[in-house]
Design a protein around this motif. Structure first.
Motif, PDB file in Angstrom:
ATOM      1  N   TYR A  12       0.856  -1.189   0.000  1.00  0.00           N
ATOM      2  CA  TYR A  12       0.000   0.000   0.000  1.00  0.00           C
ATOM      3  C   TYR A  12       0.893   1.240   0.000  1.00  0.00           C
ATOM      4  O   TYR A  12       1.394   1.665   1.057  1.00  0.00           O
ATOM      5  CB  TYR A  12      -0.900   0.002   1.232  1.00  0.00           C
ATOM      6  CG  TYR A  12      -1.955  -1.082   1.242  1.00  0.00           C
ATOM      7  CD1 TYR A  12      -3.242  -0.828   0.770  1.00  0.00           C
ATOM      8  CD2 TYR A  12      -1.677  -2.355   1.740  1.00  0.00           C
ATOM      9  CE1 TYR A  12      -4.218  -1.807   0.785  1.00  0.00           C
ATOM     10  CE2 TYR A  12      -2.644  -3.340   1.750  1.00  0.00           C
ATOM     11  CZ  TYR A  12      -3.918  -3.067   1.278  1.00  0.00           C
ATOM     12  OH  TYR A  12      -4.890  -4.038   1.290  1.00  0.00           O
ATOM     13  N   PRO A  13       1.137   1.858  -1.151  1.00  0.00           N
ATOM     14  CA  PRO A  13       2.072   2.992  -1.229  1.00  0.00           C
ATOM     15  C   PRO A  13       1.723   4.153  -0.310  1.00  0.00           C
ATOM     16  O   PRO A  13       2.629   4.879   0.127  1.00  0.00           O
ATOM     17  CB  PRO A  13       1.978   3.406  -2.709  1.00  0.00           C
ATOM     18  CG  PRO A  13       1.537   2.170  -3.425  1.00  0.00           C
ATOM     19  CD  PRO A  13       0.627   1.467  -2.478  1.00  0.00           C
ATOM     20  N   ASN A  14       0.432   4.345  -0.004  1.00  0.00           N
ATOM     21  CA  ASN A  14       0.028   5.486   0.821  1.00  0.00           C
ATOM     22  C   ASN A  14      -0.116   5.140   2.298  1.00  0.00           C
ATOM     23  O   ASN A  14      -0.653   5.939   3.074  1.00  0.00           O
ATOM     24  CB  ASN A  14      -1.281   6.076   0.289  1.00  0.00           C
ATOM     25  CG  ASN A  14      -1.099   6.750  -1.059  1.00  0.00           C
ATOM     26  OD1 ASN A  14      -0.089   7.406  -1.299  1.00  0.00           O
ATOM     27  ND2 ASN A  14      -2.052   6.553  -1.959  1.00  0.00           N
ATOM     28  N   LEU A  15       0.349   3.956   2.679  1.00  0.00           N
ATOM     29  CA  LEU A  15       0.334   3.557   4.087  1.00  0.00           C
ATOM     30  C   LEU A  15       1.760   3.306   4.554  1.00  0.00           C
ATOM     31  O   LEU A  15       2.642   2.993   3.748  1.00  0.00           O
ATOM     32  CB  LEU A  15      -0.498   2.283   4.290  1.00  0.00           C
ATOM     33  CG  LEU A  15      -2.004   2.387   4.114  1.00  0.00           C
ATOM     34  CD1 LEU A  15      -2.654   1.020   4.340  1.00  0.00           C
ATOM     35  CD2 LEU A  15      -2.604   3.410   5.055  1.00  0.00           C
ATOM     36  N   PRO A  16       2.017   3.420   5.843  1.00  0.00           N
ATOM     37  CA  PRO A  16       3.353   3.071   6.363  1.00  0.00           C
ATOM     38  C   PRO A  16       3.710   1.630   6.001  1.00  0.00           C
ATOM     39  O   PRO A  16       2.827   0.761   5.943  1.00  0.00           O
ATOM     40  CB  PRO A  16       3.192   3.242   7.882  1.00  0.00           C
ATOM     41  CG  PRO A  16       2.021   4.162   8.051  1.00  0.00           C
ATOM     42  CD  PRO A  16       1.098   3.878   6.912  1.00  0.00           C
ATOM     43  N   GLN A  17       4.990   1.370   5.766  1.00  0.00           N
ATOM     44  CA  GLN A  17       5.392   0.028   5.348  1.00  0.00           C
ATOM     45  C   GLN A  17       5.080  -1.030   6.406  1.00  0.00           C
ATOM     46  O   GLN A  17       4.968  -2.208   6.068  1.00  0.00           O
ATOM     47  CB  GLN A  17       6.876   0.002   4.983  1.00  0.00           C
ATOM     48  CG  GLN A  17       7.172   0.656   3.656  1.00  0.00           C
ATOM     49  CD  GLN A  17       8.507   0.210   3.072  1.00  0.00           C
ATOM     50  OE1 GLN A  17       9.116  -0.751   3.550  1.00  0.00           O
ATOM     51  NE2 GLN A  17       8.961   0.915   2.049  1.00  0.00           N
ATOM     52  N   ARG A  18       4.923  -0.638   7.654  1.00  0.00           N
ATOM     53  CA  ARG A  18       4.554  -1.625   8.674  1.00  0.00           C
ATOM     54  C   ARG A  18       3.169  -2.207   8.396  1.00  0.00           C
ATOM     55  O   ARG A  18       2.809  -3.258   8.947  1.00  0.00           O
ATOM     56  CB  ARG A  18       4.592  -0.996  10.067  1.00  0.00           C
ATOM     57  CG  ARG A  18       3.520   0.053  10.322  1.00  0.00           C
ATOM     58  CD  ARG A  18       3.525   0.536  11.774  1.00  0.00           C
ATOM     59  NE  ARG A  18       2.445   1.461  12.053  1.00  0.00           N
ATOM     60  CZ  ARG A  18       2.491   2.761  11.831  1.00  0.00           C
ATOM     61  NH1 ARG A  18       3.597   3.300  11.333  1.00  0.00           N
ATOM     62  NH2 ARG A  18       1.450   3.526  12.103  1.00  0.00           N
ATOM     63  N   ASN A  19       2.378  -1.527   7.573  1.00  0.00           N
ATOM     64  CA  ASN A  19       1.046  -2.005   7.220  1.00  0.00           C
ATOM     65  C   ASN A  19       1.031  -2.858   5.959  1.00  0.00           C
ATOM     66  O   ASN A  19      -0.022  -3.367   5.566  1.00  0.00           O
ATOM     67  CB  ASN A  19       0.077  -0.829   7.021  1.00  0.00           C
ATOM     68  CG  ASN A  19      -0.216  -0.072   8.300  1.00  0.00           C
ATOM     69  OD1 ASN A  19      -0.150   1.147   8.342  1.00  0.00           O
ATOM     70  ND2 ASN A  19      -0.541  -0.794   9.367  1.00  0.00           N
ATOM     71  N   TRP A  20       2.182  -3.004   5.310  1.00  0.00           N
ATOM     72  CA  TRP A  20       2.210  -3.820   4.098  1.00  0.00           C
ATOM     73  C   TRP A  20       2.124  -5.306   4.478  1.00  0.00           C
ATOM     74  O   TRP A  20       2.547  -5.719   5.558  1.00  0.00           O
ATOM     75  CB  TRP A  20       3.487  -3.556   3.313  1.00  0.00           C
ATOM     76  CG  TRP A  20       3.535  -2.175   2.695  1.00  0.00           C
ATOM     77  CD1 TRP A  20       2.751  -1.105   3.007  1.00  0.00           C
ATOM     78  CD2 TRP A  20       4.428  -1.727   1.684  1.00  0.00           C
ATOM     79  NE1 TRP A  20       3.090  -0.018   2.256  1.00  0.00           N
ATOM     80  CE2 TRP A  20       4.136  -0.367   1.425  1.00  0.00           C
ATOM     81  CE3 TRP A  20       5.463  -2.325   0.971  1.00  0.00           C
ATOM     82  CZ2 TRP A  20       4.817   0.386   0.481  1.00  0.00           C
ATOM     83  CZ3 TRP A  20       6.158  -1.574   0.028  1.00  0.00           C
ATOM     84  CH2 TRP A  20       5.836  -0.232  -0.221  1.00  0.00           C
ATOM     85  N   LEU A  21       1.589  -6.092   3.573  1.00  0.00           N
ATOM     86  CA  LEU A  21       1.391  -7.517   3.808  1.00  0.00           C
ATOM     87  C   LEU A  21       2.227  -8.341   2.834  1.00  0.00           C
ATOM     88  O   LEU A  21       2.765  -7.818   1.857  1.00  0.00           O
ATOM     89  CB  LEU A  21      -0.089  -7.876   3.651  1.00  0.00           C
ATOM     90  CG  LEU A  21      -1.064  -7.178   4.608  1.00  0.00           C
ATOM     91  CD1 LEU A  21      -2.506  -7.432   4.180  1.00  0.00           C
ATOM     92  CD2 LEU A  21      -0.843  -7.653   6.039  1.00  0.00           C
ATOM     93  N   VAL A  22       2.322  -9.615   3.109  1.00  0.00           N
ATOM     94  CA  VAL A  22       3.028 -10.558   2.250  1.00  0.00           C
ATOM     95  C   VAL A  22       2.088 -11.655   1.762  1.00  0.00           C
ATOM     96  O   VAL A  22       2.119 -12.060   0.601  1.00  0.00           O
ATOM     97  CB  VAL A  22       4.220 -11.200   2.998  1.00  0.00           C
ATOM     98  CG1 VAL A  22       4.909 -12.242   2.124  1.00  0.00           C
ATOM     99  CG2 VAL A  22       5.209 -10.138   3.446  1.00  0.00           C
TER     100      VAL A  22
ATOM    101  N   ARG B 261      -4.072  -8.702   9.693  1.00  0.00           N
ATOM    102  CA  ARG B 261      -4.559  -8.019   8.493  1.00  0.00           C
ATOM    103  C   ARG B 261      -5.556  -6.931   8.883  1.00  0.00           C
ATOM    104  O   ARG B 261      -6.756  -7.026   8.630  1.00  0.00           O
ATOM    105  CB  ARG B 261      -5.196  -9.018   7.536  1.00  0.00           C
ATOM    106  CG  ARG B 261      -4.174  -9.949   6.916  1.00  0.00           C
ATOM    107  CD  ARG B 261      -4.755 -10.853   5.860  1.00  0.00           C
ATOM    108  NE  ARG B 261      -3.710 -11.611   5.197  1.00  0.00           N
ATOM    109  CZ  ARG B 261      -3.922 -12.502   4.226  1.00  0.00           C
ATOM    110  NH1 ARG B 261      -5.146 -12.740   3.815  1.00  0.00           N
ATOM    111  NH2 ARG B 261      -2.904 -13.145   3.682  1.00  0.00           N
ATOM    112  N   LYS B 262      -5.064  -5.926   9.524  1.00  0.00           N
ATOM    113  CA  LYS B 262      -5.907  -4.794   9.879  1.00  0.00           C
ATOM    114  C   LYS B 262      -5.082  -3.521   9.843  1.00  0.00           C
ATOM    115  O   LYS B 262      -3.858  -3.535   9.966  1.00  0.00           O
ATOM    116  CB  LYS B 262      -6.524  -4.975  11.260  1.00  0.00           C
ATOM    117  CG  LYS B 262      -5.551  -4.757  12.405  1.00  0.00           C
ATOM    118  CD  LYS B 262      -6.264  -4.379  13.677  1.00  0.00           C
ATOM    119  CE  LYS B 262      -5.240  -4.002  14.750  1.00  0.00           C
ATOM    120  NZ  LYS B 262      -5.870  -3.488  15.953  1.00  0.00           N
ATOM    121  N   VAL B 263      -5.775  -2.404   9.655  1.00  0.00           N
ATOM    122  CA  VAL B 263      -5.157  -1.087   9.677  1.00  0.00           C
ATOM    123  C   VAL B 263      -5.937  -0.226  10.658  1.00  0.00           C
ATOM    124  O   VAL B 263      -7.170  -0.162  10.593  1.00  0.00           O
ATOM    125  CB  VAL B 263      -5.181  -0.430   8.277  1.00  0.00           C
ATOM    126  CG1 VAL B 263      -4.601   0.974   8.342  1.00  0.00           C
ATOM    127  CG2 VAL B 263      -4.406  -1.267   7.274  1.00  0.00           C
TER     128      VAL B 263
END
Length: 734
Positions: A43-53, A206-208
């Motif tokens: 998610y380019p517009n979210l902090p990388q800690r929120n990215w998933l694999v 899997r939550k923001v």
């Protein structure tokens, strides 16, 4: 806790007439099967800690299953499977808001009556203050986050490019209006209220949080977060409806009648609105395992084991697997046309067998880890798919396994020599020859807690002693803090836990936590714990051993569900709830986790539709790991058991389970009585190989097997058996 209220009626009945089911074979051969798989990772517009694999792995695994492993005559043609993902070969593009909406619209345009549509959405979910006031009972919109979401600025616009629940519902309605059947799976979550007491390295939720979705300057962000908090606080119990039952995140199924021309809908949700759902390396214990969504992987593994089930039975299998893995959260939800068969398949017996493929001097089969095949699994070599096991010409052993494929080699087994590859018959099949249940309890050590270093060291030395001791009544494998485990230890003070009562103690305690590492102190529930006295090691050893013995037996009973070989048409078991303030009995669906309160009662209705004697034992596993043996009865052929079993009390609360154990009874044998499995619970107050049949596996459980218990399979094997798990949550009465 519970109190027993047995009121038994054991009656003979005439043969039960099974409702006829229309064969879908002709329909399946003529209809078109479509799939849209959405995987949102970066998610380019979210902090990388929120990215998933995991989502991209979910989508690739689902695609492979649909293209290669669905049962005949179901066929998903590659051109009818659309994949929106990044870094997945064959993907049609990124899962942006526009791409997802366009793909849904394309489906609505091209589907025909009686077509089948499978939708899978893996990624982040979230909540936002509702854009249209009065549209949601809790004042919050549930949203799915495509990869191109932007920051929330104001309530009118919401989170730009988010998929709102109403949008999803409208898109599905457009497909269903064409007469297509839709099955949609949401492997995402929207918020979480549980407190994680220990870190779990291998799991990512899997939550923001709403705060991560908000843009603007500091004052605008603070105002937006305040608005969200006010709405969320006013919503009260957001995870349940007006009747106290769980509600799904997206309202997709109709509340009233549907036109008969409209296609049916089934929806699977990874969690209720106030829970999170994880992704993690799977299968557990596999070296270098890729990350998958727990919900996605469990669905596919249960389908791989038995594809010829209804959606309700599939939901039940998912819940049973969560129970076997000691997962009290999340709580998956299932709704819609649940008694339809998955993919519209025929009602046929599932046989765990696959063609043997010999190429370049190696033998492989199209089944693997998803099918519970692991290195060492034994399979019989049969001349054809219709051959009985007694016609086995030899055996194969799994050498290595991936999710949907295994490399096998001939071995000497069951008094048959190892065949040469050249001697394996053409068109031979490999059929599972035995079912193994691993009883070993994997437990994660406590992490160091500031100020409690000496207590933590003492606990770890006690765990080392118990892990190597003999005749303890349990078998555990210790792993480092945060690693994959079914049980997690933590050393902490109760008054340091968020949500603790005012009178919570400040004494150091050893906590026994579920796989998620969550500690829940709401609704009267509380994990087991032991006060740690540094000057009394023996007391800690004895109390820890007692708790582990109790937990080992309770979790092992749940794992036995994997060895079930009874079918619903053989013996049907239903539990029913009698609410304290209502007349009549409410069916307790195995695919639902109901909420019950003190004064409610549970009744059982069991029907033996087979021609054999069947013993039924009903046990209750409490949130404190207690096991209460409630009933042991022998059902004659075509007999029915109606039983008022128990009433709930107000002495403990949490996730609990009704368990029905069925065992086929040989003529003139003694009745199977599992009373020896009964045990007291764990206090939460601050103060091997060689078994031949299912009954032997139950005995193994009572005696703590070394690691595994194995049931050999045959055409007319020893007495069959099954463990059926019905989870429920006990909560204080409002």
């Amino acid at each position: 806790m519970i109190k027993l209220t047995r009121r038994t009626l054991l009656v003979g009945t005439s043969a039960l007439t099974m409702a006829g089911m229309v064969s879908f074979r002709t329909m399946a051969a003529s209809r078109t099967y479509h799939a849209l798989l959405v995987a949102c990772t970066e998610y380019p517009n979210l902090p990388q800690r929120n990215w998933l694999v995991g989502p991209k792995n979910d989508a690739a695994l689902v695609r492979d299953y649909l293209l290669k492993n669905v049962p005949d005559p179901v066929r998903f043609a590659p051109e009818n499977v659309t994949l929106l993902a990044k870094d997945v070969p064959g993907a049609s593009g990124l899962p942006t808001h526009a791409a997802i909406k366009a793909a849904l619209a394309d489906l609505a345009a091209k589907v025909q009556r009686d077509d089948f549509v499978y939708l899978h959405l893996s990624g982040h979910g979230a909540q936002q203050p509702q854009m249209v006031k009065g549209d949601e009972t809790d004042g919050l919109d549930e949203i799915f986050l495509p990869v191109d979401i932007e920051k929330w600025i104001n309530r009118d616009a919401g989170v730009p490019n988010a998929l709102i629940d109403n949008e999803i519902g409208a898109a599905l309605d457009a497909i269903r209006d064409k007469g297509a059947f839709v099955w949609v799976v949401f492997d995402c979550c929207h918020s979480g209220t549980a407190t994680r007491a220990v870190e779990v390295d291998d799991e990512l939720e899997r939550k923001v949080e709403f705060a991560d979705l908000v843009g603007g300057n500091e004052a605008e962000r603070a105002a937006a977060i305040k608005t969200y908090d006010e709405v969320a606080s006013a919503a009260g119990s957001r995870g349940v409806d007006d009747n106290g039952m769980r509600k799904p995140a997206f309202t997709l199924t109709p509340t009233g009648g549907d036109p008969i021309t409209k296609g049916k809908l089934v929806a699977f949700y990874a969690a209720q609105t106030v829970e999170t759902t994880p992704e993690m390396p799977l299968p557990k214990g596999t070296a270098d395992a890729p990350r998958f969504g727990l919900f996605t992987f469990t669905i596919l593994s249960k389908l791989a084991e038995n594809p010829n089930v209804t959606y309700r039975q599939l939901g039940q299998a998912v819940l049973q697997q969560y129970s076997a893995d000691s997962r009290t959260r999340p709580t998956p939800l299932f709704e819609g046309e649940l008694d339809a068969r998955v993919f519209g398949t025929d009602k046929t017996d599932a046989v765990m067998q696959w063609p043997v493929v010999i190429k370049d001097g190696e033998a492989t089969i199209g089944a693997g880890l998803l099918h519970r095949l692991t290195p060492g699994s034994k399979l019989a070599i049969l001349p054809s798919a219709l051959s009985p096991l007694s016609d086995a010409v030899g055996f194969l052993e799994v050498q290595s396994a991936r999710n949907l494929e295994s490399r096998v080699k001939p071995v000497e087994f069951d008094k048959k020599p190892a065949l040469k590859l050249a001697d394996i018959p053409a068109n031979a099949y490999a059929r599972v020859a035995e079912i193994a249940v691993d009883y070993k309890l994997v437990a994660a050590r406590p992490a160091a807690t500031k100020g409690l270093e000496k207590e933590t060291a003492l606990v770890n030395s006690v765990l080392d002693e118990l892990a190597t001791a003999r005749e303890t009544g349990f078998n555990i494998e210790l792993v480092e803090p945060g690693k994959s485990a079914e049980l997690r230890f933590a050393v902490m003070r109760e008054n340091a836990v968020p949500g603790a009562a005012k009178d919570a103690t400040d004494k150091p305690a050893l906590w026994f936590l579920p796989a998620s590492g969550d500690v829940t102190l709401t609704d009267g529930s509380k994990p087991p714990l032991i006060i740690v006295h540094r000057d009394d090691r023996k007391k800690l050893v004895d109390a820890t051993a007692r708790n582990l013995r109790t937990i080992f037996r309770a979790t092992g009973l749940s794992r036995l569900a994997a060895a079930s070989d009874y079918k619903p048409e053989d013996v049907d078991v239903q539990f029913q709830v009698k609410r304290r303030d209502k007349d009549g009995l409410e069916p307790l669906q195995a695919s639902v986790v109901p909420r019950v309160s003190p004064g409610d009662e549970v009744h059982v209705l069991a029907k033996n539709s087979s021609d054999l004697l069947v013993d039924i034992n009903v046990l209750y596993v409490g949130s404190d790991y207690s096991i209460t043996h409630i009933v042991a009865e022998r059902l004659a052929p075509q007999a029915t058991l109606e039983e008022g079993l128990l009433a709930f009390t107000d002495t403990s609360f949490g996730m609990e389970r009704m368990i029905a154990v069925l065992t086929e009874a040989p003529p003139e044998s003694e009745k199977e009585d599992l009373g020896f499995l009964a045990q007291d619970g764990v206090a939460s107050a601050t103060r091997g190989t060689g078994s031949a049949g299912f009954s032997d596996m139950l005995t193994d459980l009572g005696m703590a097997p070394a690691t595994r218990s194995v049931m050999r399979l045959a055409d007319k094997s020893g007495p069959k058996g099954a463990v059926m798990i019905f989870p429920m949550e006990t909560v204080p009465r409002a």
